[in-house]
Scaffold this motif. Structure first.
Motif, PDB file in Angstrom:
ATOM      1  N   ARG A   1       0.863  -5.155 -17.714  1.00  0.00           N
ATOM      2  CA  ARG A   1       2.019  -4.491 -17.107  1.00  0.00           C
ATOM      3  C   ARG A   1       1.582  -3.325 -16.233  1.00  0.00           C
ATOM      4  O   ARG A   1       2.205  -3.040 -15.199  1.00  0.00           O
ATOM      5  N   SER A   2       0.514  -2.650 -16.629  1.00  0.00           N
ATOM      6  CA  SER A   2       0.000  -1.548 -15.817  1.00  0.00           C
ATOM      7  C   SER A   2      -0.350  -2.025 -14.418  1.00  0.00           C
ATOM      8  O   SER A   2      -0.014  -1.376 -13.417  1.00  0.00           O
ATOM      9  N   ASP A   3      -1.010  -3.166 -14.312  1.00  0.00           N
ATOM     10  CA  ASP A   3      -1.368  -3.706 -13.001  1.00  0.00           C
ATOM     11  C   ASP A   3      -0.118  -4.102 -12.209  1.00  0.00           C
ATOM     12  O   ASP A   3      -0.058  -3.927 -10.988  1.00  0.00           O
ATOM     13  N   LEU A   4       0.880  -4.629 -12.897  1.00  0.00           N
ATOM     14  CA  LEU A   4       2.119  -4.995 -12.232  1.00  0.00           C
ATOM     15  C   LEU A   4       2.860  -3.744 -11.759  1.00  0.00           C
ATOM     16  O   LEU A   4       3.319  -3.679 -10.603  1.00  0.00           O
ATOM     17  N   TYR A   5       2.983  -2.752 -12.633  1.00  0.00           N
ATOM     18  CA  TYR A   5       3.702  -1.535 -12.266  1.00  0.00           C
ATOM     19  C   TYR A   5       3.022  -0.816 -11.105  1.00  0.00           C
ATOM     20  O   TYR A   5       3.693  -0.256 -10.222  1.00  0.00           O
ATOM     21  N   ASN A   6       1.696  -0.819 -11.085  1.00  0.00           N
ATOM     22  CA  ASN A   6       0.994  -0.119 -10.018  1.00  0.00           C
ATOM     23  C   ASN A   6       1.064  -0.846  -8.682  1.00  0.00           C
ATOM     24  O   ASN A   6       0.778  -0.250  -7.639  1.00  0.00           O
ATOM     25  N   LEU A   7       1.455  -2.110  -8.704  1.00  0.00           N
ATOM     26  CA  LEU A   7       1.690  -2.801  -7.440  1.00  0.00           C
ATOM     27  C   LEU A   7       2.756  -2.065  -6.639  1.00  0.00           C
ATOM     28  O   LEU A   7       2.677  -1.990  -5.400  1.00  0.00           O
ATOM     29  N   TYR A   8       3.739  -1.498  -7.322  1.00  0.00           N
ATOM     30  CA  TYR A   8       4.788  -0.735  -6.639  1.00  0.00           C
ATOM     31  C   TYR A   8       4.187   0.405  -5.822  1.00  0.00           C
ATOM     32  O   TYR A   8       4.551   0.619  -4.659  1.00  0.00           O
ATOM     33  N   HIS A   9       3.252   1.135  -6.404  1.00  0.00           N
ATOM     34  CA  HIS A   9       2.671   2.281  -5.709  1.00  0.00           C
ATOM     35  C   HIS A   9       1.726   1.841  -4.599  1.00  0.00           C
ATOM     36  O   HIS A   9       1.646   2.498  -3.549  1.00  0.00           O
ATOM     37  N   LEU A  10       1.030   0.737  -4.806  1.00  0.00           N
ATOM     38  CA  LEU A  10       0.191   0.216  -3.727  1.00  0.00           C
ATOM     39  C   LEU A  10       1.059  -0.236  -2.544  1.00  0.00           C
ATOM     40  O   LEU A  10       0.727   0.016  -1.373  1.00  0.00           O
ATOM     41  N   LEU A  11       2.166  -0.899  -2.838  1.00  0.00           N
ATOM     42  CA  LEU A  11       3.081  -1.311  -1.783  1.00  0.00           C
ATOM     43  C   LEU A  11       3.653  -0.094  -1.057  1.00  0.00           C
ATOM     44  O   LEU A  11       3.791  -0.096   0.181  1.00  0.00           O
ATOM     45  N   ASN A  12       3.970   0.931  -1.795  1.00  0.00           N
ATOM     46  CA  ASN A  12       4.495   2.148  -1.178  1.00  0.00           C
ATOM     47  C   ASN A  12       3.470   2.765  -0.229  1.00  0.00           C
ATOM     48  O   ASN A  12       3.798   3.184   0.881  1.00  0.00           O
ATOM     49  N   HIS A  13       2.202   2.788  -0.661  1.00  0.00           N
ATOM     50  CA  HIS A  13       1.148   3.319   0.206  1.00  0.00           C
ATOM     51  C   HIS A  13       0.958   2.431   1.433  1.00  0.00           C
ATOM     52  O   HIS A  13       0.669   2.929   2.529  1.00  0.00           O
ATOM     53  N   ALA A  14       1.106   1.124   1.250  1.00  0.00           N
ATOM     54  CA  ALA A  14       0.995   0.227   2.401  1.00  0.00           C
ATOM     55  C   ALA A  14       2.106   0.501   3.409  1.00  0.00           C
ATOM     56  O   ALA A  14       1.878   0.493   4.630  1.00  0.00           O
ATOM     57  N   ASN A  15       3.317   0.761   2.922  1.00  0.00           N
ATOM     58  CA  ASN A  15       4.421   1.066   3.824  1.00  0.00           C
ATOM     59  C   ASN A  15       4.263   2.417   4.496  1.00  0.00           C
ATOM     60  O   ASN A  15       4.651   2.602   5.648  1.00  0.00           O
ATOM     61  N   LEU A  16       3.692   3.376   3.785  1.00  0.00           N
ATOM     62  CA  LEU A  16       3.537   4.718   4.339  1.00  0.00           C
ATOM     63  C   LEU A  16       2.324   4.839   5.251  1.00  0.00           C
ATOM     64  O   LEU A  16       2.380   5.513   6.281  1.00  0.00           O
ATOM     65  N   PHE A  17       1.211   4.204   4.844  1.00  0.00           N
ATOM     66  CA  PHE A  17      -0.059   4.455   5.531  1.00  0.00           C
ATOM     67  C   PHE A  17      -0.700   3.205   6.134  1.00  0.00           C
ATOM     68  O   PHE A  17      -1.611   3.328   6.960  1.00  0.00           O
ATOM     69  N   GLY A  18      -0.276   2.011   5.702  1.00  0.00           N
ATOM     70  CA  GLY A  18      -0.866   0.789   6.230  1.00  0.00           C
ATOM     71  C   GLY A  18      -2.332   0.670   5.887  1.00  0.00           C
ATOM     72  O   GLY A  18      -2.763   0.980   4.779  1.00  0.00           O
ATOM     73  N   GLY A  19      -3.137   0.237   6.862  1.00  0.00           N
ATOM     74  CA  GLY A  19      -4.581   0.173   6.688  1.00  0.00           C
ATOM     75  C   GLY A  19      -5.005  -0.708   5.532  1.00  0.00           C
ATOM     76  O   GLY A  19      -4.450  -1.786   5.294  1.00  0.00           O
TER      77      GLY A  19
END
Length: 315
Positions: A272-290
């Protein structure tokens, strides 16, 4: 942005103070941060930005008030919002000052252990303590109004089913924004469907969570007390805070040991930790891309492959 000294009349009106000095301090990438020196030798902390940023500062103030209410006397130290609003062309938030030490060496292990235990206490106590902006303490997940995660909108509202809330209010908006921006991720719809299935039999308590608990939003004060700040609060699975604390590193193992000793996590929390952290990775992708786009795709592929190999059930 005007020099912060021009905010003195507003501070006098709101708090009855007149700073004798303003010093820029390190902070996040969104707002300007300042130390306010007062004539009696005390200090305050202020964030400033353009007037359009007032909603971000308002949600931060509300989140800090909620965390403080849940923490009580035994929880983590939380800075107190003292005043916020518009001062001419500037949005301003004034907080109590935290004299941070921030050390993460072995010598600070006991303090980080205490902070982990204190966070567990905050999570547990929030189940029976009414937080600011709430009209009840119940069984629903979410928050009375939308707020932000970093500078990205965070969709809230209420839902009695955690898995549905996490899929529809956390993962889906991030994936949809990436797709609208021209960078859709493979198997996004499959991931959303499977995530709901994976969380179907997981029934956490609706704890108040910090919501953005990376190492830059927690520290040890010079007096040795653990503190948390810059939240993106909502009621959710307490595991989301522990998950993000591991995402970018920076939290000593003593922090997790302290939490686990106070309130052990249930089985299945590593996946679940890996699943929950997908949210934050997606957020960083939307904010910063790269590179975050590649990290998101790799995380999604890994989650789907792991559950297929394990039969899709919880271990």
């Amino acid at each position: 942005m005007p020099h912060p000294a021009t905010l003195t009349p507003w501070l006098a009106e709101q708090l009855g103070i007149e700073p004798v000095g303003w010093t820029a301090v390190g902070g996040g990438c969104i707002h300007s941060a300042w130390r306010l020196d007062l004539s009696d030798g005390s200090r305050l902390f202020a964030k400033t930005n353009g007037a359009s940023s007032l909603p971000l500062l308002e949600t931060e103030a509300e989140g800090l008030q909620a965390l403080a209410a849940a923490a009580g006397e035994e929880g983590p130290l939380v800075p107190r919002p003292l005043a916020w609003g518009l001062a001419g062309p500037s949005a301003v938030l004034v907080l109590s000052w935290l004299d941070l030490d921030g050390g993460r060496s072995a010598a600070h292990g006991p303090q980080w252990c205490c902070l982990g235990a204190a966070l567990a206490g905050l999570h547990r106590h929030s189940l029976t303590r009414l937080c600011v902006a709430e009209d009840r303490v119940g069984t629903a997940f979410g928050w009375p109004r939308d707020n932000v995660i970093g500078a990205f909108p965070q969709r809230n509202g209420w839902d009695g089913i955690w898995g549905r809330f996490f899929v529809e209010r956390r993962l889906a908006p991030q994936l949809e924004h990436l797709a609208r921006s021209g960078t859709p991720l493979r198997q996004a719809e499959t991931l959303l469907e499977r995530a709901g299935q994976w969380l179907h039999n997981h029934h956490p308590d609706p704890c108040l969570v910090h919501g953005d608990l990376w190492s830059g939003n927690a520290a040890i004060t010079a007096a040795g007390q653990g503190a948390i700040f810059d939240p993106a609060v909502y009621r959710g699975d307490r595991e989301v805070d522990l998950a993000m604390a591991r995402l970018f590193g920076g939290f000593p193992e003593a922090f997790f040991a302290g939490y686990e000793a106070a309130w052990p996590l249930p089985s299945g929390h590593r996946f679940r930790s890996d699943l929950y952290n997908l949210y934050h990775l997606l957020n960083h992708a939307n904010l910063f891309g790269g590179s975050y786009l590649g990290q998101c795709q790799a995380r999604m592929d890994n989650l789907l492959n792991r559950r297929a190999q394990e039969g899709g059930g919880w271990s």
